[in-house]
Design an enzyme around this catalytic site. Structure first.
Site, PDB file in Angstrom:
ATOM      1  N   LYS A  85     -19.962   3.926 -42.732  1.00  0.00           N
ATOM      2  CA  LYS A  85     -19.829   3.656 -44.065  1.00  0.00           C
ATOM      3  C   LYS A  85     -19.022   4.529 -44.679  1.00  0.00           C
ATOM      4  O   LYS A  85     -19.007   5.692 -44.256  1.00  0.00           O
ATOM      5  CB  LYS A  85     -21.133   3.670 -44.901  1.00  0.00           C
ATOM      6  N   SER A 160     -25.555  -1.544 -51.216  1.00  0.00           N
ATOM      7  CA  SER A 160     -24.305  -1.136 -51.054  1.00  0.00           C
ATOM      8  C   SER A 160     -23.388  -1.114 -49.934  1.00  0.00           C
ATOM      9  O   SER A 160     -22.298  -1.125 -49.595  1.00  0.00           O
ATOM     10  CB  SER A 160     -24.086   0.397 -51.750  1.00  0.00           C
ATOM     11  N   SER A 184     -30.093   0.237 -50.063  1.00  0.00           N
ATOM     12  CA  SER A 184     -28.554  -0.085 -49.536  1.00  0.00           C
ATOM     13  C   SER A 184     -28.365  -0.237 -48.048  1.00  0.00           C
ATOM     14  O   SER A 184     -27.419  -0.502 -47.759  1.00  0.00           O
ATOM     15  CB  SER A 184     -27.765   0.990 -50.056  1.00  0.00           C
TER      16      SER A 184
HETATM   17  N1  GLN Z   1     -28.574  -1.288 -55.349  1.00  0.00           N
HETATM   18  C1  GLN Z   1     -29.033   0.014 -55.893  1.00  0.00           C
HETATM   19  C2  GLN Z   1     -28.178   0.564 -56.819  1.00  0.00           C
HETATM   20  O1  GLN Z   1     -27.201   0.068 -57.183  1.00  0.00           O
HETATM   21  C3  GLN Z   1     -29.165   0.632 -54.471  1.00  0.00           C
HETATM   22  C4  GLN Z   1     -27.944   1.455 -53.866  1.00  0.00           C
HETATM   23  C5  GLN Z   1     -28.065   2.328 -52.693  1.00  0.00           C
HETATM   24  O2  GLN Z   1     -29.175   2.335 -52.323  1.00  0.00           O
HETATM   25  N2  GLN Z   1     -27.116   3.061 -52.565  1.00  0.00           N
HETATM   26  O3  GLN Z   1     -28.387   1.932 -57.046  1.00  0.00           O
END
Ligand code: GLN
Length: 497
Positions: A85, A160, A184
């Site tokens: 990532k 994400s 995420s």
């Molecule tokens: N969707 C969540 C957010 O936008 C989690 C994102 C993540 O785990 N990095 O904060």
């Protein structure tokens, strides 16, 4: 022997067996990834970039070690291509967090997880797309482009870490590492039909991970099977003096947890997760999975997490608060983008104005607000107290059960654009994953079926979430592996694979 063109379809354990028998080389394994990227990534758009020469040099080194007799016992990932990532530092490679503000930034060092992957012999390559600074659930917040779902290119892959999930599901790499702050890893793994693990907070070093919300972030693997997840976790877990929150305790042998049935295990079903809004096909698949776990010998009981209702609200105070502090370092002076101004203050605000996307700005504003004097007690401090209650709920539940199961996500992959206008709807796609980060325990998502029984719904993967006690990864692997082996959902390939 699998032909070289089919190499990409192997999982990590299948690939290492062939590498060990010298039926293929590390260089060919890498080439299989590049070929598949050339084939599908024009549509999939999982990779932001990759450095062919750097990856080939690593693969050649792996081939030299294999030729000199080094085994996978010594280096468990020898010759295995693994992608990252865009939030993890890889020395000499760009690290942009899919943000304009980090344009041109090159990592000066390796994240600890990258060092460990390399020590285990992996060929570490590529930068995978994500929501900018890991804020989002769909990759639509990437400043580059939106990655699509390999099961249906009109849909999002989740986020994400959408690029991580899509690339593994489409066989562009044999595994990847992402980060999970509120879901995420687990959410995109579920929506792309693969295995995603969020380790216990403190098990994996965050050194070299660009911080979003430091008290919630954990790095974890995306893989095609549960066994591979154990192998990758084994490689990256363990104490690191460079991350003060990493826990100084020995790492168990996770692969020993694989195999066997589930007799003697108690699995909790959360009363409060029986909420409306769960897609009927997701609900059906998860109920069937629960029956399957019972048939493997587990006993299921209802547990209560009474403060679950407050998890999303609590998360969306704490995560933005920490993000607003963490992202203060992107000032136009030290990293990446710089938009000149008459003085440092103007340079700073111009750079941040041009460099951050709308969701990141929303979080910074929200976070600064809840931390500001006068509001700190009302929001941030209160959220911290609720966080403790949520953590205590889990600890109490885990006194009577070994693990908890739920859907990973309330719905299958949604359409590109479906939720971009409504941040609240986007935030609610994390309702089942968020509390695990607030509590700091571990969770895994594994494939548990598909939608498509109804004629108006396409065939999309569904994820089963299994949550474990702090440092309960062995139990997660035991349950996940028994379920996987008895059902075989993981053997289904996405149309793009
Ligand atoms: N969707 C969540 C957010 O936008 C989690 C994102 C993540 O785990 N990095 O904060």
């Amino acid at each position: 022997m699998a032909g070289v063109s089919m190499l990409r379809q192997l999982n990590i354990s299948g690939l290492t067996e062939r590498l060990a028998r010298r039926e293929c080389s590390a260089r060919e394994s890498l080439q299989a990834c590049f070929d598949q990227i050339a084939q599908v990534d024009g549509t999939l758009k999982a990779f932001l970039s990759y450095d062919v020469a750097n990856a080939e040099a690593q693969a050649d080194e792996a081939d030299r070690l294999l030729a000199s007799g080094v085994t996978h016992r010594e280096k468990p990932l020898l010759g295995v291509p693994i992608a990252l990532k865009d939030v993890l530092c890889h020395r000499g490679q760009p690290c942009g967090c899919a943000s304009k503000i980090l344009q041109g930034f090159v990592s000066p060092y390796d994240a600890t997880v990258v060092t460990r992957l390399k020590e285990a012999g992996a060929v570490v390559f590529g930068r995978l797309n994500m929501d900018e600074f890991a804020m989002g659930s769909s990759t639509e917040n990437s400043s580059a482009w939106t990655t699509v779902n390999p099961w249906d290119p009109t849909r999002i892959p989740g986020g994400s870490s959408g690029g991580c999930a899509a690339s593994v599901a489409a066989n562009e790499c044999f595994g990847s590492l992402g980060s999970d702050t509120g879901g995420s890893i687990r959410q995109p793994a579920a929506l792309c039909g693969i295995v995603g693990l969020k380790p216990t907070y403190g098990l994996v070093s965050r050194f070299g991970l660009v911080a979003f919300a430091s008290s919630l972030d954990q790095i974890g693997p995306f893989t095609k099977s549960v066994g591979d997840s154990a192998t990758l976790l084994q490689a990256i877990a363990g104490h690191d003096p460079r991350d003060s929150t990493s826990v100084p305790q020995p790492v168990p042998d996770y692969r020993k947890a694989l195999g066997g049935d589930l007799r003697g295990l108690r699995i909790g079903l959360v009363r409060e997760f029986n909420v409306g809004g769960v897609d009927p096909e997701v609900d059906t698949a998860v109920r069937a999975a629960v029956r399957q776990l019972e048939s493997l010998g587990a006993e299921t009981v209802e547990v209560s997490l009474p403060h679950s209702d407050y998890a999303a609200a609590t998360y969306y105070i704490i995560a933005p608060a920490e993000a607003s502090a963490n992202l203060a370092r992107f000032d136009g002076i030290r990293y990446g983008l710089r938009v000149e101004g008459r003085d440092p203050a103007e340079l700073n605000s111009r750079t941040r104005g041009a460099g951050f996307g709308p969701e990141v700005k929303r979080r910074i504003i929200l976070g600064t607000y809840v931390l500001s004097s006068g509001y700190y007690d009302a929001f941030y401090l209160r959220a911290q107290k609720v966080r403790t209650l949520i953590r205590n709920d889990f600890l109490k539940a885990f006194e009577s059960v070994d693990a908890i199961v739920s859907p990973t996500t309330p719905t299958p992959a949604f359409r590109i654009g479906e939720k971009t206008e409504d941040p609240l709807q986007m935030y609610l796609s994390d309702i089942f994953t968020i509390s695990c980060n607030l509590a700091g325990n571990c969770g895994i998502s594994i494939p548990c079926g598909f939608t498509g029984a109804r004629s108006d719904v396409p065939r999309l993967p569904i994820g089963l979430q299994i949550l474990g006690k702090p440092f309960g990864e062995e139990t997660l692997f035991r349950i996940a592996h028994a379920y996987e082996q008895s059902t075989g959902w993981h053997r289904e390939h996405a149309p793009m694979a």
